[in-house]
Design an enzyme around this catalytic site. Structure first.
Site, PDB file in Angstrom:
ATOM      1  N   CYS A   1     -10.149  29.026   4.167  1.00 42.00           N
ATOM      2  CA  CYS A   1      -9.874  27.596   3.976  1.00 42.00           C
ATOM      3  C   CYS A   1     -10.780  26.744   4.860  1.00 42.00           C
ATOM      4  O   CYS A   1     -11.152  25.630   4.491  1.00 42.00           O
ATOM      5  CB  CYS A   1      -8.404  27.282   4.223  1.00 42.00           C
ATOM      6  SG  CYS A   1      -7.829  27.661   5.901  1.00 42.00           S
TER       7      CYS A   1
ATOM      8  N   HIS B   1      -4.178  25.891   9.026  1.00 39.59           N
ATOM      9  CA  HIS B   1      -4.739  25.709   7.683  1.00 39.59           C
ATOM     10  C   HIS B   1      -5.628  24.465   7.650  1.00 39.59           C
ATOM     11  O   HIS B   1      -5.291  23.430   8.234  1.00 39.59           O
ATOM     12  CB  HIS B   1      -3.609  25.566   6.668  1.00 39.59           C
ATOM     13  CG  HIS B   1      -4.080  25.485   5.244  1.00 39.59           C
ATOM     14  ND1 HIS B   1      -4.865  26.451   4.650  1.00 39.59           N
ATOM     15  CD2 HIS B   1      -3.870  24.536   4.283  1.00 39.59           C
ATOM     16  CE1 HIS B   1      -5.113  26.110   3.395  1.00 39.59           C
ATOM     17  NE2 HIS B   1      -4.527  24.950   3.151  1.00 39.59           N
TER      18      HIS B   1
END
Length: 519
Positions: free
Chosen positions: A127, A466
């Site tokens: 990510c 994230h």
């Protein structure tokens, strides 16, 4: 209401759950039964999208579904079913023929902006890389140069060609792009991003470090260059000098001044430094992105003093002397906590506006250019306001029958008045105006930048949590959120939620584009 889905008699008896995508909306957890036929599927799609069966084009894994047999072969559990077609008689005109949206290829639909751009598949804690790539893609000129670089050298194992190929795929696909080739190249070029944990899983990495490595690799590649936009070349050169594209778009300059703190007799030193990215250092006094940037513009260092014949303490201050087309700003949210021996995240709220004023970061020469533009801009707006008022007054007095004729007369009259006013102002020698007009060659600069890309982070460590990318898509007129392969449209006001101040995701890297004068 209960949504049922499709399954064929030839398929297994167990039900399957799929996702149906139509345009920018995804209908998740749609159940397909073994007894459902192709006609049943079309009915379900109609109930979800209001798209009649005769206008439906059903795609699974790049293949068109047209019969019960196709469903039996293509539809599996957790598969993505892409539906194309328009609920109205929308078409795109062509000089050769009329082409309906559902008949277009994925590349044609992307060029026509009929659907949202694709995201990037997460290949195991990637990510950080996906978000950085989407932020780079928000710099449209850079994306176009990368695509041309790949077209010129499609088989080249270089950063411009490899990243350019990925940019081509992102502009020619509807479904999420799997960046396997680029991730493999990236990990090979930068082994520190190829580490695994004790379980053999790919480890999370720092998005800013990945962004910096990509930009540095592009900057160092001699093939990633264009003819300089500047006019100056050496006497021995017949062709204009080449300049790296990163330098052309992202390189700015500082005007730095160093003063010896231990000797007033030591001469002041003036130097010019280049930058590709600014840093916003965050402390208890940081409220706005400019506060953190200005905090890094002053520092104390140790340097040799020729007068004292030893190392001495110097004070260094700097300001921007050249504004690039794009400015990337890293919000420095992580610092090393010595006692705990780990990175600690600063959660403080820091405002970064969509329209960013950099006037306070510039040196005196740039400030003068910005002041000149803004004064001319205000004068132009005043004239336009007066003209509108004159037209409205004339229309109200003379009636609708003479409205158009009077508009033209008033426009000509106001032009004459403006000329007289300008002449009178010049004759009276208004000091403020003379200060600006003394140098007619002064470049006009707005001093404003618009926000075009963001990388956010959620979590307490740069190497965990994230990362999500955001882009201001000017051609579509939308802010888009790129959460790996999930792409959604968001409102402009939603950006304010990324300022920080809690455990919610917050901006970690921002990309701004210069706003050009419009006089």
């Amino acid at each position: 209401f209960c949504v049922r889905t499709i399954k064929l008699q030839s398929m297994a008896s167990t039900n399957r759950v799929v996702t149906v995508k139509y345009g920018k909306k995804k209908h998740k957890n749609v159940e397909i039964k073994s007894s459902d036929t192709f006609d049943d599927i079309q009915g379900i799609i109609f109930s979800l999208t209001q798209l009649t069966p005769d206008r439906q084009k059903i795609i699974v894994a790049g293949k068109k579904v047209e019969s019960d047999e196709d469903i039996g072969k293509l539809i599996k559990n957790k598969v993505l079913i892409t539906v194309m077609g328009s609920t109205a008689d929308k078409s795109i005109a062509s000089t050769k023929s009329t082409q309906f949206i559902e008949e277009m290829t994925a590349e044609q639909r992307q060029k026509a902006f009929t659907e949202l751009p694709p995201g990037l598949t997460n290949l195991g804690n990637t990510c950080y890389l996906n978000a950085s790539i989407q932020a780079l893609k928000s710099a449209s000129e850079l994306k176009e140069h990368l695509q041309r670089s790949h077209a010129t050298s499609p088989n080249s194992n270089t950063m411009p060609s490899q990243l350019g190929q990925l940019m081509v795929h992102l502009d020619s696909h509807s479904d999420a792009v799997t960046p396997s080739q680029f991730v493999q190249y990236f990990r090979g070029a930068f082994p520190r991003f190829a580490t695994r944990n004790e379980q053999g899983m790919w480890e999370q990495q720092d998005a800013d470090e990945a962004y910096t490595e990509i930009v540095s690799a592009l900057r160092q590649d001699p093939s990633f260059a264009i003819e300089s936009s500047g006019s100056g070349t050496s006497d021995n050169e017949e062709k204009p000098a080449k300049v790296n594209i990163i330098n052309e778009l992202f390189e700015g300059e500082f005007e730095s001044t160093m003063v010896c703190s231990e000797s007033d007799a030591e001469p002041e030193l003036n130097v010019t430094d280049k930058f590709i990215k600014l840093q916003c250092f965050i402390d208890t006094n940081t409220r706005h992105i400019n506060d953190g940037i200005l905090g890094g513009f002053k520092e104390t260092l140790e340097k040799r003093s020729e007068l004292l014949d030893r190392n001495a303490v110097w004070s260094k201050s700097k300001s921007i002397s050249k504004l690039p087309t794009y400015i990337s700003v890293q919000l420095v949210r992580f610092w090393w906590k010595q006692k705990a021996q780990k990175n600690t995240k600063v959660l403080r709220k820091v405002i970064f506006p969509e329209k960013w004023d950099v006037y306070g970061l510039c040196n005196d020469a740039l400030k003068k250019s910005i002041e000149k533009y803004r004064k001319l801009k205000l004068e132009k707006e005043d004239r336009e306001r007066e003209q509108r008022h004159a037209v409205e007054s004339a229309a109200a007095a003379d009636g609708k029958g003479k409205e158009q004729k009077e508009k033209e007369k008033e426009k000509e009259k106001e032009k004459g008045k403006d000329k007289d006013k300008d002449d009178q102002a010049n004759e009276t020698g208004n000091e403020e105006k003379m200060d600006i007009d003394d140098d007619d060659k002064l470049e006009l600069l707005t001093g404003y930048y618009e926000l075009c890309g963001i990388v956010t982070h959620k979590g307490r460590s740069a190497n965990s949590g994230h990362y999500i990318g955001y882009a201001n898509d000017k051609k579509r007129g939308k802010w888009l959120k790129f959460d790996d392969d999930d792409v959604t449209e968001i409102k402009s006001d939603d950006i304010k939620q990324l300022y920080g101040g809690g455990d919610f995701q917050m901006a970690f890297l921002t990309v701004f584009r210069r706003i050009e004068p419009d006089l």
